[in-house]
Design a protein around this motif. Structure first.
Motif, PDB file in Angstrom:
ATOM      1  N   ALA A 171       1.659  -8.752  -7.833  1.00  0.00           N
ATOM      2  CA  ALA A 171       0.823  -9.812  -7.265  1.00  0.00           C
ATOM      3  C   ALA A 171       0.691  -9.630  -5.759  1.00  0.00           C
ATOM      4  N   GLY A 172      -0.531  -9.753  -5.265  1.00  0.00           N
ATOM      5  CA  GLY A 172      -0.781  -9.645  -3.837  1.00  0.00           C
ATOM      6  C   GLY A 172      -0.978  -8.244  -3.317  1.00  0.00           C
ATOM      7  N   THR A 173      -0.808  -7.245  -4.176  1.00  0.00           N
ATOM      8  CA  THR A 173      -1.015  -5.855  -3.743  1.00  0.00           C
ATOM      9  C   THR A 173      -2.471  -5.631  -3.351  1.00  0.00           C
ATOM     10  N   LYS A 174      -2.687  -5.050  -2.198  1.00  0.00           N
ATOM     11  CA  LYS A 174      -4.051  -4.795  -1.740  1.00  0.00           C
ATOM     12  C   LYS A 174      -4.566  -3.448  -2.233  1.00  0.00           C
ATOM     13  N   VAL A 175      -5.860  -3.395  -2.417  1.00  0.00           N
ATOM     14  CA  VAL A 175      -6.519  -2.150  -2.811  1.00  0.00           C
ATOM     15  C   VAL A 175      -7.714  -1.907  -1.901  1.00  0.00           C
TER      16      VAL A 175
ATOM     17  N   ALA B 166      -6.007  -5.831 -11.317  1.00  0.00           N
ATOM     18  CA  ALA B 166      -4.587  -5.723 -10.979  1.00  0.00           C
ATOM     19  C   ALA B 166      -3.740  -5.574 -12.236  1.00  0.00           C
ATOM     20  N   ARG B 167      -4.091  -6.319 -13.276  1.00  0.00           N
ATOM     21  CA  ARG B 167      -3.328  -6.264 -14.522  1.00  0.00           C
ATOM     22  C   ARG B 167      -3.471  -4.888 -15.175  1.00  0.00           C
ATOM     23  N   ALA B 168      -4.687  -4.357 -15.223  1.00  0.00           N
ATOM     24  CA  ALA B 168      -4.922  -3.056 -15.859  1.00  0.00           C
ATOM     25  C   ALA B 168      -4.201  -1.934 -15.124  1.00  0.00           C
ATOM     26  N   MET B 169      -4.080  -2.052 -13.786  1.00  0.00           N
ATOM     27  CA  MET B 169      -3.437  -1.009 -12.992  1.00  0.00           C
ATOM     28  C   MET B 169      -1.931  -1.216 -12.888  1.00  0.00           C
ATOM     29  N   GLY B 170      -1.451  -2.378 -13.341  1.00  0.00           N
ATOM     30  CA  GLY B 170      -0.022  -2.659 -13.251  1.00  0.00           C
ATOM     31  C   GLY B 170       0.433  -2.940 -11.837  1.00  0.00           C
TER      32      GLY B 170
ATOM     33  N   TYR C 214     -10.988  -3.687   2.104  1.00  0.00           N
ATOM     34  CA  TYR C 214      -9.626  -3.823   1.604  1.00  0.00           C
ATOM     35  C   TYR C 214      -9.382  -5.284   1.235  1.00  0.00           C
ATOM     36  N   GLY C 215      -8.595  -5.493   0.184  1.00  0.00           N
ATOM     37  CA  GLY C 215      -8.280  -6.856  -0.216  1.00  0.00           C
ATOM     38  C   GLY C 215      -7.559  -6.870  -1.556  1.00  0.00           C
ATOM     39  N   VAL C 216      -7.198  -8.073  -2.006  1.00  0.00           N
ATOM     40  CA  VAL C 216      -6.540  -8.229  -3.297  1.00  0.00           C
ATOM     41  C   VAL C 216      -7.600  -8.104  -4.388  1.00  0.00           C
ATOM     42  N   PRO C 217      -7.384  -7.265  -5.406  1.00  0.00           N
ATOM     43  CA  PRO C 217      -8.397  -7.054  -6.448  1.00  0.00           C
ATOM     44  C   PRO C 217      -8.464  -8.222  -7.417  1.00  0.00           C
ATOM     45  N   PRO C 218      -9.518  -8.303  -8.218  1.00  0.00           N
ATOM     46  CA  PRO C 218      -9.594  -9.313  -9.274  1.00  0.00           C
ATOM     47  C   PRO C 218      -8.403  -9.178 -10.219  1.00  0.00           C
ATOM     48  N   MET C 219      -7.981 -10.279 -10.819  1.00  0.00           N
ATOM     49  CA  MET C 219      -6.803 -10.268 -11.673  1.00  0.00           C
ATOM     50  C   MET C 219      -6.892  -9.235 -12.804  1.00  0.00           C
TER      51      MET C 219
END
Length: 263
Positions: A127-131, A120-124, A112-117
């Motif tokens: 900022a800081g949302t974990k995946v 995150a941008r492609a998934m909408g 678990y962690g913050v995804p590459p920018m």
């Protein structure tokens, strides 16, 4: 790892070029299995390289099981091995997600962690949302054909465990978590195998791979999965059926889209 299943790119740019040219000829059926390739001297002249370069290319082809070299007889073309090949139809996206998910998988990592920018941008994602990020390989007839990296928002992924992901297709886990998949967008291109991917797919570093990126969205348009998939082109094909539609100068090709009941 079985050596005979590994794509064996030879050392040296010229040897690789000759190897790839000859491999395409053999796999593409331009030469008949059981026939002999031209001798080393003739091949060297045809490709403008040395006999040492030709020898390296032929050794790599032999390691791949595409030719058999016999002293005094020459280089015999063998029948390319078709086993373990997977074919997907790009016009039936959702059924294919299920079908491909039914192949056995091996989980390489789970975190678990913050995804590459870009993810995150492609998934909408804010900022800081974990995946939840997982890396897996899929197998058909015990032969690895794909390397998959998936990113799923934490609020969804918390509904299943690492063991679940190792034994159940992700698409099924999303459904089980209450996700209603509505749409997806995917891009297909080509790339070269990095060292870690090459090891997982049992190919040489720098081998050509089919690269597929897919963003899956739910009924509310939220990104619920980001997939980065890498496929061995000798074991995975994407196919599409087309039909001619329209009249006169407006006549053009369109894909034939089949329903979810398609194979």
């Amino acid at each position: 790892m079985r050596d005979h299943a590994k794509t064996s790119l030879p050392e040296g740019g010229k040897a690789r070029r000759v190897y790839l040219l000859l491999r395409d000829i053999i796999v593409g059926g331009a030469v008949t299995p059981g026939s002999l390739l031209p001798g080393e001297q003739k091949l060297a002249a045809q490709h403008g390289v040395s006999r040492v370069t030709i020898r390296r290319a032929l050794e790599a082809l032999e390691a791949d099981g595409l030719v058999e070299r016999k002293v005094g007889s020459g280089t015999l073309v063998r029948e390319p091995r078709p086993e373990g090949q997977v074919i997907a139809d790009v016009t039936t996206l959702i059924p294919q997600l299920v079908t491909l998910g039914q192949h056995s998988a091996r989980l390489l990592s789970f975190s678990y962690g913050v995804p590459p920018m870009p993810v995150a941008r492609a998934m909408g994602l804010a900022a800081g949302t974990k995946v939840q990020t997982a890396v897996r390989v899929r197998l058909a007839e015990e032969r690895v054909f794909s390397h998959l990296t998936t990113h799923v928002p934490e609020y969804i992924a918390s509904n299943y465990s690492e063991n679940d992901l190792a034994t159940t297709p992700l698409f099924r886990l999303l459904e089980r978590s209450g996700v209603q998949v509505e749409a997806a967008h995917q891009t297909v291109t080509a790339t070269l195998a990095a060292p870690d991917v090459a090891e997982a797919l049992e190919v040489s570093v720098g081998s050509a791979l089919l690269s597929l990126t897919r963003v899956v969205r739910d009924a509310e348009g939220r990104g619920v999965e980001y997939l980065s998939a890498l496929y061995r082109p000798d074991r995975f094909h994407l196919e599409m059926e087309l039909t001619r539609v329209g009249e006169g100068g407006a006549r053009h090709w369109e894909p034939i889209v089949r329903g979810e009941g398609a194979a």
